[in-house]
Design a protein around this motif. Sequence first.
Motif: not given
Length: 206
Positions: A51-56, A94-114
């Motif tokens: 979460k911290l990494l994706v936030f940065v 720009i406004v939409f970016l926090p949404f996929p940011t939270e998806l990655i923070a919650s599920t990880g970045y292994d998913s190609a879709t996310t």
Amino acid sequence: MRTERGFDRLVNFSDAVVAIAITLLILPLVDTATELKGMTVIELLQNDGLKLLVFVISFAVIGRFWLAHHQMYERVVGYNMPMLWVNLLWLLSIVFLPFPTELIASTGYDSATTSALYVGTMVLTSAAATWQMAIILRNPDLQAPAARGQLTLQPSLVSLGLMLAAFVFVLLFPRLGLWWLLLLVLSGPVQLLVRRIRPQTSAPAA
């Protein structure tokens, strides 16, 4: 009729929207801080390191987009309706970016879709910025007098091209996920290379 006040409102509105979007990035970490029960701060940071990494990363990306937008608008003195609508598209991404940011923070970045949604949002932002610059170049009356003849689409195209490359690699090699965003580091060297090649290719034959 386009007025100076209207242009100022456009710039101020854009800055405010970006400020809100970049602030939203920290909210999931704030919620995490309220869950500090029986854990030390170090343990909490270790558990939520992604979460911290994706936030940065997202903070740096939005900051970079805003800086490029700021530099662009420092060189213009007016706007037209196409520029206004494309700027709204830029703000939407720009406004939409926090949404996929939270998806990655919650599920990880292994998913190609996310990961593709995350990087794809950045592709849209880069494309909207490039589109705005193209509008500015086609309308010299929008440009500040000192900037006329100095503006070029090259930096925007290079950034867009590298972002598209990162997007394609995320789809093809999802295991590396967000590491493909390191391609953006090449933006400066690629622009320098293009500037060196263009005079040679445009020079008249002897």
